[in-house]
Design a protein around this motif. Structure first.
Motif, PDB file in Angstrom:
ATOM      1  N   THR A  47       0.878  -1.527   0.050  1.00 57.99           N
ATOM      2  CA  THR A  47      -0.487   0.200   0.078  1.00 57.99           C
ATOM      3  C   THR A  47       0.652   0.929  -0.140  1.00 57.99           C
ATOM      4  O   THR A  47       1.432   1.243   0.221  1.00 57.99           O
ATOM      5  CB  THR A  47      -0.860   0.469   0.742  1.00 57.99           C
ATOM      6  OG1 THR A  47      -1.819   1.043   1.094  1.00 57.99           O
ATOM      7  CG2 THR A  47      -0.168  -0.302   3.142  1.00 57.99           C
ATOM      8  N   ASP A  56      -3.215   4.273  -3.011  1.00 55.27           N
ATOM      9  CA  ASP A  56      -3.119   2.556  -3.764  1.00 55.27           C
ATOM     10  C   ASP A  56      -2.673   1.966  -2.426  1.00 55.27           C
ATOM     11  O   ASP A  56      -2.238   1.502  -1.422  1.00 55.27           O
ATOM     12  CB  ASP A  56      -1.938   2.704  -4.577  1.00 55.27           C
ATOM     13  CG  ASP A  56      -2.068   1.722  -5.217  1.00 55.27           C
ATOM     14  OD1 ASP A  56      -1.396   1.466  -6.475  1.00 55.27           O
ATOM     15  OD2 ASP A  56      -2.833   0.347  -5.297  1.00 55.27           O
ATOM     16  N   LYS A  57      -4.176   1.150  -1.772  1.00 58.63           N
ATOM     17  CA  LYS A  57      -3.753  -0.386  -1.306  1.00 58.63           C
ATOM     18  C   LYS A  57      -4.577  -1.963  -2.374  1.00 58.63           C
ATOM     19  O   LYS A  57      -5.178  -2.554  -2.077  1.00 58.63           O
ATOM     20  CB  LYS A  57      -5.096  -0.408  -0.523  1.00 58.63           C
ATOM     21  CG  LYS A  57      -6.526  -0.083  -0.846  1.00 58.63           C
ATOM     22  CD  LYS A  57      -7.056   0.261   0.475  1.00 58.63           C
ATOM     23  CE  LYS A  57      -8.794   0.055   0.355  1.00 58.63           C
ATOM     24  NZ  LYS A  57      -9.691   0.508   1.205  1.00 58.63           N
ATOM     25  N   SER A  58      -3.864  -1.958  -3.447  1.00 57.28           N
ATOM     26  CA  SER A  58      -4.279  -2.666  -4.667  1.00 57.28           C
ATOM     27  C   SER A  58      -3.168  -3.986  -3.549  1.00 57.28           C
ATOM     28  O   SER A  58      -3.784  -5.096  -4.322  1.00 57.28           O
ATOM     29  CB  SER A  58      -4.178  -2.801  -5.844  1.00 57.28           C
ATOM     30  OG  SER A  58      -2.519  -2.051  -5.797  1.00 57.28           O
ATOM     31  N   GLY A  59      -1.914  -3.870  -3.573  1.00 56.11           N
ATOM     32  CA  GLY A  59      -0.998  -5.115  -3.238  1.00 56.11           C
ATOM     33  C   GLY A  59      -1.552  -5.740  -1.395  1.00 56.11           C
ATOM     34  O   GLY A  59      -1.202  -6.868  -0.816  1.00 56.11           O
TER      35      GLY A  59
END
Lengths: 117, 111
Positions: A47, A56-59
Motif C-alpha cells: 500500500t 493505493d491499497k491494491s497490494g
C-alpha cells in the motif's frame, strides 16, 4: 528523524491474533509505502500513502490487512486474525514522492519480521 | 505478480572477479533503481537511471539502462567481500508512485 524507524523488529504471534506494526518515516517525506518480503525474494507492494491519504491499497492481500497514516507522518499496518501465510518481513519506506519524470528513491526501515505460529 | 526478472538468482564468486547481474521486463519503465540489501536490514538505494541507454558508474559498480527502458544491468569489477548481499532492481512505471521490485540476485563474494 535521520532514518525510517520500524517497530517492533521481531513479532511472534499466535494464529488468530491481531498485530500492529509501526513505521516512523523521515520527516518531510510525503510518500510512505508498505512492502511484504518473503525470505530471499524481492519486496512486494502492499500500500501507498501520500501524506495522510491512502492512494493505493491494491497490494493488500486480504481484508484482514489494514493500514493508516492519520496525521501524515507515522503509519501503522494492522493484520487481523493472523494466519501462517502472513509470516514475512514487513518493510516500510518513505520518499519525497515523484517529479514529472520519475519516482524518487526510497529510504527503507529495517523491517519487522513477523512469525505466526 | 513480479514484473521484473533478475538473473542469476544466486551468484558465488571469488574476491577479485568481475560479475554482471541482469534485470529484465516486458514493461517499459520511466525509471529504474538498484538497491542492495544485507541480512536483517532494509534495501539501500545504489542508483537511479532514467534515460534509455544511460550508464552510471559508482566506484566499481556500473549500471546501464536499456535503450528501450525495459531492462538494466549491474556490473561489478573486482568484487570484494563487502559487496556480498541481495541486489534488487526496481522499476517505476510512468505516472505510478510505487516501485515494482525484481526477484533479486543473492551475491556472495568469497575472500
Amino acid at each position: 528523524g535521520a532514518g525510517v524507524s520500524q517497530s517492533p523488529r521481531y513479532k511472534v504471534a499466535k494464529r488468530g491474533q491481531d498485530v500492529a506494526l509501526r513505521c516512523d518515516p523521515i520527516s518531510g517525506h510525503v510518500s510512505l509505502f508498505w512492502y511484504q518480503q518473503a525470505l530471499g525474494q524481492g519486496p512486494e507492494f502492499l500500500t501507498y500513502f501520500q501524506n495522510e491519504a491512502q492512494l493505493d491499497k491494491s497490494g493488500l492481500p486480504s481484508d484482514r490487512f489494514f493500514a493508516e497514516r492519520p496525521e501524515g507522518s507515522v503509519s501503522t499496518l494492522k493484520i487481523q486474525r493472523t494466519q501462517q501465510e502472513d509470516s514475512a518481513v514487513y518493510l516500510c519506506a518513505s520518499s519525497l514522492g515523484r517529479n514529472e519524470g520519475y519516482v524518487y528513491g526510497y529510504t527503507f526501515g529495517s523491517g519487522t519480521r513477523l512469525t505466526v505460529v | 505478480t513480479q514484473l521484473l526478472e533478475q538473473s542469476p538468482q544466486f551468484l558465488s564468486i571469488q574476491e577479485g572477479e568481475n560479475l554482471t547481474v541482469y534485470c529484465n521486463s516486458s514493461s517499459v519503465f520511466s525509471s529504474l533503481q538498484w538497491y542492495r540489501q544485507e541480512p536483517g536490514e532494509g534495501p539501500v538505494l545504489l542508483v537511479t537511471v532514467v534515460t534509455g541507454g544511460e550508464v552510471k558508474k559508482l566506484k566499481r559498480l556500473t549500471f546501464q539502462f536499456g535503450d528501450a527502458r525495459k531492462d538494466s544491468s549491474l556490473h561489478i569489477t573486482a568484487a570484494q567481500p563487502g559487496d556480498t548481499g541481495l541486489y534488487l532492481c526496481a522499476g517505476g512505471e510512468t505516472g505510478a508512485n510505487n516501485l515494482f521490485f525484481g526477484t533479486g540476485t543473492r551475491l556472495t563474494v568469497i575472500p
